[in-house]
Scaffold this active site. Sequence first.
Site, PDB file in Angstrom:
ATOM      1  N   ASP A  69       0.854  -1.188   0.000  1.00  0.00           N
ATOM      2  CA  ASP A  69       0.000   0.000   0.000  1.00  0.00           C
ATOM      3  C   ASP A  69       0.890   1.238   0.000  1.00  0.00           C
ATOM      4  OD1 ASP A  69      -2.619   1.337   0.396  1.00  0.00           O
ATOM      5  OD2 ASP A  69      -1.690   1.967   2.266  1.00  0.00           O
ATOM      6  N   THR A 102      -3.097   5.139  -4.069  1.00  0.00           N
ATOM      7  CA  THR A 102      -2.001   5.874  -3.425  1.00  0.00           C
ATOM      8  C   THR A 102      -0.651   5.583  -4.083  1.00  0.00           C
ATOM      9  OG1 THR A 102      -1.914   4.093  -1.794  1.00  0.00           O
ATOM     10  CG2 THR A 102      -3.119   6.056  -1.171  1.00  0.00           C
ATOM     11  N   THR A 103      -0.494   4.389  -4.649  1.00  0.00           N
ATOM     12  CA  THR A 103       0.759   4.056  -5.347  1.00  0.00           C
ATOM     13  C   THR A 103       0.777   4.724  -6.715  1.00  0.00           C
ATOM     14  OG1 THR A 103       0.714   1.908  -4.237  1.00  0.00           O
ATOM     15  CG2 THR A 103       2.265   2.160  -6.052  1.00  0.00           C
ATOM     16  N   ASP A 400      -9.277   0.120   1.926  1.00  0.00           N
ATOM     17  CA  ASP A 400      -9.300   0.577   0.531  1.00  0.00           C
ATOM     18  C   ASP A 400     -10.591   0.155  -0.157  1.00  0.00           C
ATOM     19  OD1 ASP A 400      -6.838   1.528   1.083  1.00  0.00           O
ATOM     20  OD2 ASP A 400      -5.757   0.450  -0.489  1.00  0.00           O
TER      21      ASP A 400
END
Length: 535
Positions: A69, A102-103, A400
């Site tokens: 994550d 988020t990545t 998520d």
Amino acid sequence: MALAFDEYGRPFIILREQESKSRLRGLDAQKANIAAGVAVSRILRTSLGPKGMDKMLQSPDGDITITNDGATILEQMDVDNQIGKLMVELSRSQDYEIGDGTTGVVVMAGSLLEQAEKLLERGIHPIRVAEGFEISSRIAVDHLEKIADKFDFSATDIEPLVQTCMTTLSSKIVNRCKRSLAEIAVKSVMAVADLERKDVNLDLIKVEGKVGGKLEDTELIYGIIVDKDMSHPQMPKQIEDAKIAILTCPFEPPKPKTKHKVDIDTVEKFQTLRKQEQKYFDDMVQKCKDVGATLVICQWGFDDEANHLLMHRNLPAVRWVGGVELELIAIATGGRIVPRFQELTTDKLGKAGLVREKAFGTTKDRMLYIEHCANSKAVTVFIRGGNKMMIEETKRSIHDALCVARNLIRNNSIVYGGGAAEISCSIAVEAAADKYPGVEQYAIRAFADALDSVPMALAENSGLQPIETLSAVKAQQIKENNHCFGIDCNDTGTNDMREQNVFETLIGKQQQILLATQVVKMILKIDDVISPSDY
């Protein structure tokens, strides 16, 4: 280093070779900033997609975290560089606003910085580059609106939501159980969602974990789980049609707030004091019994005498329950939190169809299940796993998935994953570049190249030939005028993301592009790095 004194006798330090040190300014500062941002981005690049690698992070205390994550990796990394910290903030913003992607947002920002560096080396002013990127981001966001599909779902038909949550979970460690976890996430969101207002309060979903069992044992409880057990081992372990008194006052005699001292010099005085204490306990327990309570949940503890009395009067009790859990129990059972025994009335009791204590494995771990509540607007996702790290990673993955389900309830537009949306935007931005005659045209074309970095990273991480795979998919999109073609990471034999059921939320993808562009513009406009030693 030497110590010297000025004409007023004030000491100052002379640093050796201080005059030979130079402060970074202009293009050198911009290149150093870009290098720092790209370095952080490259760390996350290998974690992108369903075949992305995991990172093992060790804290100063020696605690180990294994995750892919993006927000968690950057949060736990000790980043000293100020530009690196901007990238951490970027990932955190995406996590707070959307909860997923988020990545991808950091990979996108890193790619934009790489493209910006090439333009700066060609002599293009950073302001013109930033303006070009701003124009490109607007083109890309508008294009996403055009290619987005509406996802129709209802309280009875949740399959579309499940498919989108499965896409989110496919890139996590827990992807072997993605179907069951996606269903749990969607059902929990639908349980607390207000579909008329298109609003979801994620605070009503409690995520609890317990080491032991296997991931497949993860379950959704329409009620609350409390990591406590009954205060006395002989109290009943199961209560049906429970009427719950939720107390924030302790089961103990009142104490004066001023300093006091009690002198006891005879047996009679001691007996009188003991009887008075017992009367206090008696009155408290009787008050709970009089209003019809069959279970007491207390925020504070109580001593052995009170505990024995509760058991003797057949009034089960749970002690040391946290404030947040008390609030959730009150919401779920429709009860009121009572601060004083004098205020306890029948209408303030919570109601639950079943309260049971459950033991786990061969350990003495027990938890309290409060189910079939009067108001099922509070639910609990109970995660099982082989070790603490697995449970923590599953919690992050569930978070998520919950955020994606919430975003779809707020806005049910989706775009296709597997890099399909980025490739389509890249083609659209490239085509729009010809309409801009100025220097911005170079920046717009560079932005189109940067958009290709996400599908290229997906192909790379899946063990495919990145340039060859990307070129083939891009050519297929242009030839068939179909924005659903992406990178076949799972080697299913088709590039059509619609057939593979790989979806992402529209607002998540738009937010990625907008946030990455904003941060890159900020970095490009920094042309001087001043440290405290320069003052």
